[in-house]
Structure formats: C-alpha cells, structure tokens
Design a protein around this motif. Sequence first.
Motif, PDB file in Angstrom:
ATOM      1  N   LEU A 142     -19.009  22.800  10.059  1.00  0.00           N
ATOM      2  CA  LEU A 142     -18.926  21.679  10.806  1.00  0.00           C
ATOM      3  C   LEU A 142     -18.868  20.453   9.897  1.00  0.00           C
ATOM      4  O   LEU A 142     -18.173  19.607  10.133  1.00  0.00           O
ATOM      5  CB  LEU A 142     -20.057  21.479  11.632  1.00  0.00           C
ATOM      6  N   LEU A 143     -19.863  20.313   8.729  1.00  0.00           N
ATOM      7  CA  LEU A 143     -19.976  19.296   7.946  1.00  0.00           C
ATOM      8  C   LEU A 143     -18.318  18.994   7.157  1.00  0.00           C
ATOM      9  O   LEU A 143     -18.114  17.700   6.857  1.00  0.00           O
ATOM     10  CB  LEU A 143     -20.867  19.403   6.691  1.00  0.00           C
ATOM     11  N   GLU A 144     -17.660  19.985   6.951  1.00  0.00           N
ATOM     12  CA  GLU A 144     -16.524  19.963   6.309  1.00  0.00           C
ATOM     13  C   GLU A 144     -15.464  19.357   7.230  1.00  0.00           C
ATOM     14  O   GLU A 144     -14.423  18.706   6.864  1.00  0.00           O
ATOM     15  CB  GLU A 144     -16.140  21.028   5.455  1.00  0.00           C
ATOM     16  N   LYS A 145     -15.511  20.017   8.401  1.00  0.00           N
ATOM     17  CA  LYS A 145     -14.601  19.657   9.431  1.00  0.00           C
ATOM     18  C   LYS A 145     -14.407  18.323  10.162  1.00  0.00           C
ATOM     19  O   LYS A 145     -13.374  17.804  10.145  1.00  0.00           O
ATOM     20  CB  LYS A 145     -14.637  20.636  10.354  1.00  0.00           C
ATOM     21  N   PHE A 146     -15.724  17.742  10.389  1.00  0.00           N
ATOM     22  CA  PHE A 146     -15.947  16.448  10.938  1.00  0.00           C
ATOM     23  C   PHE A 146     -16.152  15.281  10.034  1.00  0.00           C
ATOM     24  O   PHE A 146     -16.815  15.568   9.100  1.00  0.00           O
ATOM     25  CB  PHE A 146     -16.941  16.502  12.191  1.00  0.00           C
ATOM     26  N   ASP A 147     -15.668  14.161  10.334  1.00  0.00           N
ATOM     27  CA  ASP A 147     -15.735  13.180   9.352  1.00  0.00           C
ATOM     28  C   ASP A 147     -17.223  12.431   9.287  1.00  0.00           C
ATOM     29  O   ASP A 147     -17.769  12.236   8.278  1.00  0.00           O
ATOM     30  CB  ASP A 147     -14.786  11.841   9.656  1.00  0.00           C
ATOM     31  N   VAL A 148     -17.711  12.476  10.576  1.00  0.00           N
ATOM     32  CA  VAL A 148     -19.123  11.839  10.719  1.00  0.00           C
ATOM     33  C   VAL A 148     -19.992  13.071  11.660  1.00  0.00           C
ATOM     34  O   VAL A 148     -19.914  13.240  12.592  1.00  0.00           O
ATOM     35  CB  VAL A 148     -19.205  10.691  11.621  1.00  0.00           C
ATOM     36  N   VAL A 149     -20.966  13.715  10.759  1.00  0.00           N
ATOM     37  CA  VAL A 149     -21.804  14.541  11.495  1.00  0.00           C
ATOM     38  C   VAL A 149     -23.285  14.100  11.428  1.00  0.00           C
ATOM     39  O   VAL A 149     -23.639  13.702  10.363  1.00  0.00           O
ATOM     40  CB  VAL A 149     -21.565  15.963  10.880  1.00  0.00           C
ATOM     41  N   ILE A 150     -23.833  13.990  12.587  1.00  0.00           N
ATOM     42  CA  ILE A 150     -25.280  13.491  12.632  1.00  0.00           C
ATOM     43  C   ILE A 150     -26.195  14.513  13.185  1.00  0.00           C
ATOM     44  O   ILE A 150     -25.828  15.023  14.109  1.00  0.00           O
ATOM     45  CB  ILE A 150     -25.389  12.072  13.522  1.00  0.00           C
ATOM     46  N   GLY A 151     -27.302  14.818  12.516  1.00  0.00           N
ATOM     47  CA  GLY A 151     -28.134  15.796  12.913  1.00  0.00           C
ATOM     48  C   GLY A 151     -29.055  15.298  13.882  1.00  0.00           C
ATOM     49  O   GLY A 151     -29.507  14.048  13.778  1.00  0.00           O
ATOM     50  N   GLU A 152     -29.655  15.980  14.780  1.00  0.00           N
ATOM     51  CA  GLU A 152     -30.397  15.670  15.927  1.00  0.00           C
ATOM     52  C   GLU A 152     -31.895  16.325  15.769  1.00  0.00           C
ATOM     53  O   GLU A 152     -32.039  17.627  15.817  1.00  0.00           O
ATOM     54  CB  GLU A 152     -30.064  15.894  17.174  1.00  0.00           C
ATOM     55  N   ILE A 153     -32.950  15.694  15.099  1.00  0.00           N
ATOM     56  CA  ILE A 153     -34.125  16.332  15.068  1.00  0.00           C
ATOM     57  C   ILE A 153     -34.852  16.600  16.708  1.00  0.00           C
ATOM     58  O   ILE A 153     -34.593  15.670  17.331  1.00  0.00           O
ATOM     59  CB  ILE A 153     -35.068  15.368  14.315  1.00  0.00           C
ATOM     60  N   PRO A 154     -35.489  17.698  16.736  1.00  0.00           N
ATOM     61  CA  PRO A 154     -36.010  17.943  18.056  1.00  0.00           C
ATOM     62  C   PRO A 154     -36.803  16.678  18.472  1.00  0.00           C
ATOM     63  O   PRO A 154     -37.611  16.279  17.737  1.00  0.00           O
ATOM     64  CB  PRO A 154     -36.986  19.429  17.792  1.00  0.00           C
ATOM     65  N   SER A 155     -36.894  16.730  19.767  1.00  0.00           N
ATOM     66  CA  SER A 155     -37.586  15.540  20.404  1.00  0.00           C
ATOM     67  C   SER A 155     -39.037  15.768  20.389  1.00  0.00           C
ATOM     68  O   SER A 155     -39.674  14.368  20.306  1.00  0.00           O
ATOM     69  CB  SER A 155     -37.082  15.201  21.957  1.00  0.00           C
ATOM     70  N   LEU A 156     -39.489  17.029  20.469  1.00  0.00           N
ATOM     71  CA  LEU A 156     -40.893  17.243  20.383  1.00  0.00           C
ATOM     72  C   LEU A 156     -41.260  18.166  19.070  1.00  0.00           C
ATOM     73  O   LEU A 156     -40.490  19.066  18.867  1.00  0.00           O
ATOM     74  CB  LEU A 156     -41.523  17.917  21.477  1.00  0.00           C
ATOM     75  N   VAL A 157     -41.965  17.670  17.982  1.00  0.00           N
ATOM     76  CA  VAL A 157     -42.009  18.401  16.787  1.00  0.00           C
ATOM     77  C   VAL A 157     -43.458  18.557  16.929  1.00  0.00           C
ATOM     78  O   VAL A 157     -44.322  17.657  16.452  1.00  0.00           O
ATOM     79  CB  VAL A 157     -41.618  17.614  15.746  1.00  0.00           C
ATOM     80  N   PHE A 158     -43.878  19.867  16.935  1.00  0.00           N
ATOM     81  CA  PHE A 158     -45.157  20.517  16.819  1.00  0.00           C
ATOM     82  C   PHE A 158     -45.670  20.512  15.436  1.00  0.00           C
ATOM     83  O   PHE A 158     -44.846  20.925  14.550  1.00  0.00           O
ATOM     84  CB  PHE A 158     -45.501  21.550  17.728  1.00  0.00           C
ATOM     85  N   PRO A 159     -46.940  20.516  15.041  1.00  0.00           N
ATOM     86  CA  PRO A 159     -47.326  20.675  13.730  1.00  0.00           C
ATOM     87  C   PRO A 159     -47.016  21.903  12.968  1.00  0.00           C
ATOM     88  O   PRO A 159     -46.664  22.170  11.809  1.00  0.00           O
ATOM     89  CB  PRO A 159     -49.101  20.536  13.923  1.00  0.00           C
ATOM     90  N   PHE A 160     -47.212  22.918  13.923  1.00  0.00           N
ATOM     91  CA  PHE A 160     -46.562  24.320  13.433  1.00  0.00           C
ATOM     92  C   PHE A 160     -45.187  24.349  13.063  1.00  0.00           C
ATOM     93  O   PHE A 160     -44.369  25.371  12.621  1.00  0.00           O
ATOM     94  CB  PHE A 160     -46.976  25.521  14.083  1.00  0.00           C
ATOM     95  N   ASP A 161     -44.392  23.353  13.523  1.00  0.00           N
ATOM     96  CA  ASP A 161     -42.875  23.337  13.418  1.00  0.00           C
ATOM     97  C   ASP A 161     -42.527  22.706  11.963  1.00  0.00           C
ATOM     98  O   ASP A 161     -41.337  22.590  11.472  1.00  0.00           O
ATOM     99  CB  ASP A 161     -42.055  22.797  14.549  1.00  0.00           C
ATOM    100  N   GLU A 162     -43.352  21.733  11.678  1.00  0.00           N
ATOM    101  CA  GLU A 162     -42.922  20.692  10.522  1.00  0.00           C
ATOM    102  C   GLU A 162     -42.374  21.412   9.431  1.00  0.00           C
ATOM    103  O   GLU A 162     -41.288  20.771   8.827  1.00  0.00           O
ATOM    104  CB  GLU A 162     -44.189  19.906  10.163  1.00  0.00           C
ATOM    105  N   ASP A 163     -42.795  22.511   8.848  1.00  0.00           N
ATOM    106  CA  ASP A 163     -42.339  23.019   7.640  1.00  0.00           C
ATOM    107  C   ASP A 163     -41.063  23.689   7.726  1.00  0.00           C
ATOM    108  O   ASP A 163     -40.233  23.661   6.899  1.00  0.00           O
ATOM    109  CB  ASP A 163     -43.380  24.407   7.210  1.00  0.00           C
TER     110      ASP A 163
END
Length: 311
Positions: free
Chosen positions: A100-121
């Motif tokens: 995808l990064l190679e195919k599209f000129d502009v790729v923007i990643g979406e961080i999950p709306s809710l990030v719990f402490p156990f997900d941070e790593d």
Amino acid sequence: KQLSKTGGTPYYIKNTEVFVEEGLSYPLSCLNALRREALEKLTLKRIAKKEHRILPLKAEKILNGRRGGTVIRVLTPDQLKFIQSDTAIILPIKEITQELLEKFDVVIGEIPSLVFPFDEDEIRSQLNNLSEKGLKTVVADNISGIYLAKEFDLNIIAGWGMNVLNSQSVFALNDIGIKGIIASFECSKKTVEELSNPVPVGNISYGYLPLMRFRTCPSQSKQGCKNCKGISLIKDRKNVEFALLCNDKKYTTLLNSLPLYVGDEKFNTDFNVLYFNLETPEQVKRIFDMNKRGLSPDFPRTKGLYFKNLK
C-alpha cells in the motif's frame, strides 16, 4: 508621586526609581509632560503593527499540494479496489502494508481511537515498523495517540475525535506540533470555515459516523463473542437499525443509522474526508465520484449539525 499619576490611562506605576544629582530641581509641569510623553510613546509601541512572515500552508504533506482535495478513510485495503493511486487514503495502522505504501502517493495511518495501557507496546511496535517502511503521517483521535506518534517523529493530524470546535483548540494543537486537523462534525459549516488555520483544516463530507463507544458490547450474548463476525445490528424504540462495529474485541463503536453527506455543499476548507466504515469497494468508488462532482445523494442522508444553529 508625580510620575505615578497615570489616571485615565491603561497604565499604573508599580515601581519607580529616580536618580537625581544633588542640588537639581525640575518643575512639576515638566514632570507631567515627561510622564505624558513616556506613556504616549509606550502606547505607540503597543499598537504598532508587527510584520509577520506568511508561510505556505502545509497541506501538500497531506494532499500533494491540492487544496480542497479529498481524503478517503477506510477500514480495510479491499475497500480501495477501485481507487486511483493519486488519492490520499487513511487506514488503521494494523492494515497498512508495504504494498500500500508503494502503491498510493499519500498513505496516512489511523491510530485506534481508544488506546488502553496494555495496547501501548503493540501500537509502538506497529508505528516503529511502519515508520521504517516509509509511513510519514498518522491520524490521532486522542492525546495518547498524539504522544505515541511523537516518539517516532511522525507528522500528526488531529482527528475528529480531538473535538476541535474553535480556533483556540487549533492554536493549542499547533503549539504541540500537529500538522493538520479534521474538525469535529459537531461544528456548524460556518464555524469550520472560520477556524484559524496555522495548519490545514478539513471537514468530514461523508460517513456513518460514530455516536458512542462501549467497553462492553451491547449485543454480546451469554456465550460472549463466539458467533459474532464483528458487525451486529441493534434497534432503537422507533425500530431504527444502528450498526455496532467491533474493534478487536476491545471496544465497540455504535454508528449512526444514516450517513452524513454534504458533498453537494461547498465547504471552504483545506480538504474533506470521506469516512467509510462498512461500505463495499463499489460503494466507496461511487460515493467518492459523487462527492468529487458535487452531486446530491441518491440515498437517505443527514447533514448533521453543519447547517443547524445551536444555542
């Protein structure tokens, strides 16, 4: 005492130091004139216009320099089947691949709306991996996502979840290094267009938008999530159906029953976002084309709060 007589002006004397050689005197009228002249000069300095260097908007980092362009947000790469590579796209970071990064000129990643402490790593690992692969920009819907992205020197767009409703919010986010903002869809059209823009500001033009998020899914059965495929429907007291979208069994998002669509309305913003959730690739392409041409929809829609006068 004479120099402190500043009544009728916006000034007052807090501390005064006077150095006068012995044997010298100065008439009160001259002291009064000295005070007036000093305050007049101070006022002129305070009201003098400052020269500001005008910098170009940084929208090119988001939209390849096309002001007023469209960004497509989807949940999976499959939804992009009929979308051209020069379109700016947003996907959850877990869905972004090297292809995808190679195919599209502009790729923007979406961080999950809710990030719990156990997900941070796990989020850190994904951001680090994508940064090494060439990802430059992410969308964050909360402060925790912003500071996770900062660890990897990524450009950050504040998503609608940051609830930007006024220019003070724009400047506060700009102060911490945000490169773009998606205004809250609870703004009026007039408010969105009048937001100060030290960074590019965009609006949402389409989407079955989130109404609420649940830690415990309302449709969960006694058997848990055993037979659930990640999407379910619930009805309100008027028998209207609303979709429930599972987010990796960590939280559930309730989507509106009608999609917002304002593609047939002219918005004076730097970019607009089509916020797709469960649409098919064909629907994504059709609505993208409809929005691009400024056509009215052929489906029931809401215009949200864009044209309502809230008090």
